[in-house]
Each structure stands twice: as structure tokens, then as C-alpha cells.
Motif scaffolding. Sequence first.
Motif, PDB file in Angstrom:
ATOM      1  N   PRO A   1      19.146   9.311   6.986  1.00 38.47           N
ATOM      2  CA  PRO A   1      20.350   9.842   7.962  1.00 38.47           C
ATOM      3  C   PRO A   1      19.679  10.695   8.903  1.00 38.47           C
ATOM      4  N   ILE A   2      19.709  10.458  10.252  1.00 41.92           N
ATOM      5  CA  ILE A   2      19.144  11.330  11.252  1.00 41.92           C
ATOM      6  C   ILE A   2      20.254  11.927  11.877  1.00 41.92           C
ATOM      7  N   VAL A   3      20.705  13.507  11.602  1.00 43.33           N
ATOM      8  CA  VAL A   3      21.879  14.189  12.089  1.00 43.33           C
ATOM      9  C   VAL A   3      21.444  15.148  13.411  1.00 43.33           C
ATOM     10  N   ILE A   4      22.029  14.742  14.414  1.00 44.26           N
ATOM     11  CA  ILE A   4      21.466  15.811  15.681  1.00 44.26           C
ATOM     12  C   ILE A   4      22.902  16.076  16.089  1.00 44.26           C
ATOM     13  N   ALA A   5      23.002  17.418  16.499  1.00 42.91           N
ATOM     14  CA  ALA A   5      23.976  17.940  17.192  1.00 42.91           C
ATOM     15  C   ALA A   5      23.878  18.727  18.385  1.00 42.91           C
ATOM     16  N   GLY A   6      24.916  18.790  19.467  1.00 43.95           N
ATOM     17  CA  GLY A   6      24.705  19.424  20.722  1.00 43.95           C
ATOM     18  C   GLY A   6      24.174  18.323  21.607  1.00 43.95           C
ATOM     19  N   THR A   7      23.828  19.026  22.926  1.00 45.73           N
ATOM     20  CA  THR A   7      23.071  18.186  23.924  1.00 45.73           C
ATOM     21  C   THR A   7      22.009  19.015  24.736  1.00 45.73           C
ATOM     22  N   GLY A   8      21.258  18.502  25.333  1.00 49.66           N
ATOM     23  CA  GLY A   8      20.240  18.956  26.401  1.00 49.66           C
ATOM     24  C   GLY A   8      19.677  20.151  25.510  1.00 49.66           C
ATOM     25  N   THR A   9      19.160  21.605  26.010  1.00 48.79           N
ATOM     26  CA  THR A   9      18.442  22.222  25.545  1.00 48.79           C
ATOM     27  C   THR A   9      19.129  22.867  24.149  1.00 48.79           C
ATOM     28  N   ASP A  10      20.709  22.786  23.950  1.00 43.18           N
ATOM     29  CA  ASP A  10      21.237  23.209  22.727  1.00 43.18           C
ATOM     30  C   ASP A  10      21.197  22.049  21.522  1.00 43.18           C
ATOM     31  N   ARG A  11      20.319  21.050  21.769  1.00 46.25           N
ATOM     32  CA  ARG A  11      20.317  19.875  20.722  1.00 46.25           C
ATOM     33  C   ARG A  11      19.869  20.515  19.724  1.00 46.25           C
ATOM     34  N   ARG A  12      20.296  20.104  18.351  1.00 47.25           N
ATOM     35  CA  ARG A  12      19.517  20.450  17.153  1.00 47.25           C
ATOM     36  C   ARG A  12      19.619  19.280  16.078  1.00 47.25           C
TER      37      ARG A  12
ATOM     38  N   HIS B   1      32.143   9.483   9.665  1.00 43.98           N
ATOM     39  CA  HIS B   1      31.504   9.165  10.942  1.00 43.98           C
ATOM     40  C   HIS B   1      30.933   7.874  10.747  1.00 43.98           C
ATOM     41  N   ARG B   2      30.849   7.232  12.082  1.00 47.08           N
ATOM     42  CA  ARG B   2      30.415   5.757  12.163  1.00 47.08           C
ATOM     43  C   ARG B   2      28.973   6.172  12.883  1.00 47.08           C
ATOM     44  N   PRO B   3      27.544   6.024  12.216  1.00 49.13           N
ATOM     45  CA  PRO B   3      26.450   6.127  12.842  1.00 49.13           C
ATOM     46  C   PRO B   3      25.794   5.057  13.584  1.00 49.13           C
ATOM     47  N   VAL B   4      24.858   5.236  14.415  1.00 51.66           N
ATOM     48  CA  VAL B   4      24.271   4.225  14.988  1.00 51.66           C
ATOM     49  C   VAL B   4      23.081   3.787  14.275  1.00 51.66           C
ATOM     50  N   ILE B   5      23.012   2.576  13.891  1.00 52.38           N
ATOM     51  CA  ILE B   5      21.970   2.139  13.061  1.00 52.38           C
ATOM     52  C   ILE B   5      20.863   1.826  13.724  1.00 52.38           C
ATOM     53  N   LEU B   6      19.820   2.614  13.751  1.00 52.90           N
ATOM     54  CA  LEU B   6      18.491   2.562  14.558  1.00 52.90           C
ATOM     55  C   LEU B   6      17.440   1.311  14.144  1.00 52.90           C
ATOM     56  N   GLY B   7      17.562   0.955  12.916  1.00 54.18           N
ATOM     57  CA  GLY B   7      16.599  -0.194  12.560  1.00 54.18           C
ATOM     58  C   GLY B   7      16.213  -0.045  11.130  1.00 54.18           C
ATOM     59  N   THR B   8      15.232  -0.793  10.898  1.00 51.28           N
ATOM     60  CA  THR B   8      14.432  -0.646   9.628  1.00 51.28           C
ATOM     61  C   THR B   8      13.074  -0.666   9.758  1.00 51.28           C
TER      62      THR B   8
ATOM     63  N   ALA C   1       5.421  10.833   7.882  1.00 48.09           N
ATOM     64  CA  ALA C   1       6.258   9.633   8.010  1.00 48.09           C
ATOM     65  C   ALA C   1       7.167   9.447   8.613  1.00 48.09           C
ATOM     66  N   HIS C   2       8.252  10.647   8.725  1.00 42.77           N
ATOM     67  CA  HIS C   2       9.277  10.737   9.539  1.00 42.77           C
ATOM     68  C   HIS C   2       9.183  10.958  10.915  1.00 42.77           C
ATOM     69  N   ARG C   3       8.291  11.004  11.610  1.00 39.87           N
ATOM     70  CA  ARG C   3       7.978  11.314  13.120  1.00 39.87           C
ATOM     71  C   ARG C   3       8.261  10.388  13.808  1.00 39.87           C
TER      72      ARG C   3
ATOM     73  N   THR D   1      11.421  10.234  16.609  1.00 35.96           N
ATOM     74  CA  THR D   1      11.189  10.111  17.738  1.00 35.96           C
ATOM     75  C   THR D   1      12.068   8.878  18.238  1.00 35.96           C
ATOM     76  N   ARG D   2      12.334   7.942  17.638  1.00 37.07           N
ATOM     77  CA  ARG D   2      13.249   7.013  17.957  1.00 37.07           C
ATOM     78  C   ARG D   2      14.512   7.366  18.222  1.00 37.07           C
ATOM     79  N   ALA D   3      14.917   8.152  17.418  1.00 35.99           N
ATOM     80  CA  ALA D   3      16.323   8.548  17.659  1.00 35.99           C
ATOM     81  C   ALA D   3      16.678   9.520  18.720  1.00 35.99           C
ATOM     82  N   LEU D   4      15.626  10.383  19.132  1.00 34.13           N
ATOM     83  CA  LEU D   4      15.590  11.185  20.324  1.00 34.13           C
ATOM     84  C   LEU D   4      15.603  10.255  21.575  1.00 34.13           C
TER      85      LEU D   4
END
Length: 241
Positions: free
Chosen positions: A101-112, A156-163, A226-228, A232-235
Motif C-alpha cells: 500500500p502506497i499512501v500519499i497525502a497532500g498535493t504539490g510541494t506539500d505532498r508526503r 478508503h478505495r485505493p487505485v490498484i496500480l498493478g502487479t 526494490a520499492h523504487r 515511481t509508478r505511484a508518483l
Amino acid sequence: MTEFTEIVPADRRDWSAPWPQYTPLDVTPEELLPEALGREVPFWAEGAATPDAVPDWAQRQAAALVPYQLDARGWPLHPAGRTGRTGRNLGKWGENAAADPIVIAGTGTDRRILLITRSDIGVEAIPGGMVDPGETAPAALVRELREETGVDLSDHRPVILGTALVDDWRQSDHAWVASTSALYVLPATVTATAADDALDATWYPADSMAALESAIAAAGRALYAAHRPLITRALAHLDQQ
């Protein structure tokens, strides 16, 4: 995709390439050696000392996130080719399904982005883990996140990015990790507390991959390689919105 260039020459990686002198390193830990399994099977592992003791290869292949073949002995072959390693340092022979699970909060330069410090290798990583027997990937995503960070995103409903295959440090020619990665987007950061297999849980700047890696380095830590690709795909997905 996995990277074996430091261990196996590119022209020998494919299983179809002849290599009679191939002598991979056995990475099986003591607790998974045949003698040890005969005494006690760890709770996280199957009891088969070798792949030919596994009775359900047809079912495993049918359910695999990434297709793979068996060799003439009936042993599973890593879908990306030779790894330079043999034996098993994972719970199962063949594919070990994980959920990240890739959890990202905020937008722009405030993204975490929320990362944990792994207790096994001491690097910053996505708070994920193996899918339990009988468990679905969506359920594993929620469970792993809650267990390792205390963050509950069950509503929450996530976006499945793939396998994809994960270049896990424990993999071998006959046992590997394939993951379902999913993106959770929050309006702001929430309290995260490390637990289970995590030594720490931290929100890092993530307006870009470069910013993330710079922040991790500034903290005196390193990103789990291994998680890079998953991050990268999530961003990239967010940048396209």
C-alpha cells in the motif's frame, strides 16, 4: 523488473540460454533446511523441503500474479530468469504474493509519502508484506498498513496500480516475490506509529522521486531499491492527474 546484472551475465539470464557451469549460491537459512523442517516448520513457511514435495503446482501457476514455468524436475523457475541463487529464503516455493500500500497525502510541494523502516534490513520501504493464505490482496493491503503503521484505511478505495515482480533480497531461482501495489490518496497526513515489522514510520516529502530520495538520505537512511519502481509508478500516476 528484477536486476541480476551483478550476479548473472545478461546473456545467461534467460533460462533457455545454455550454462552447464552454472553454480548458484544456496541462500536457504538454517530454519528452512530439510533437517530443521523435519523437526519444526516456522509459522510463516510451508513444510516442503524441496519443490517436488509441493502437491499443487497447477493451482499455484493458475493463481500467479506473474506467469512462470516449471523445469524438467517440476521445480518453479523465476519468471525473470537466473538469479545466481538457489534454495528458499521465503515462505513458499515459487511465487510469494505480497501487497504494497502506497499512501500519499497532500498535493504539490506539500505532498508526503508514508514509509517504514524495515526491521530486517534497516531501510525505508512501503509498509507492505505477504498475503496470508486465503486472504485477498485488497484485504492484505489494509491489514499490512494497519499492522505496521497503525493507519486504518479500510474505508478508503485505493487505485490498484498493478502487479509486478519485486527485486526482493531473499529471492532465488525457485522462490520469489510478486506484488500487488495500490495507491491511497489522503488530503493530509495522519498519525502513524511504527509496529510489527517496522522500526519507524515517517512521512517524507514526495513532490518528486528526487525530493524523496534526498530527504531519505538527509535522514541518514536509504530507500529499499526494490520499492523504487513501485513508488515511481505511484508518483507518475499522480502527476498525470
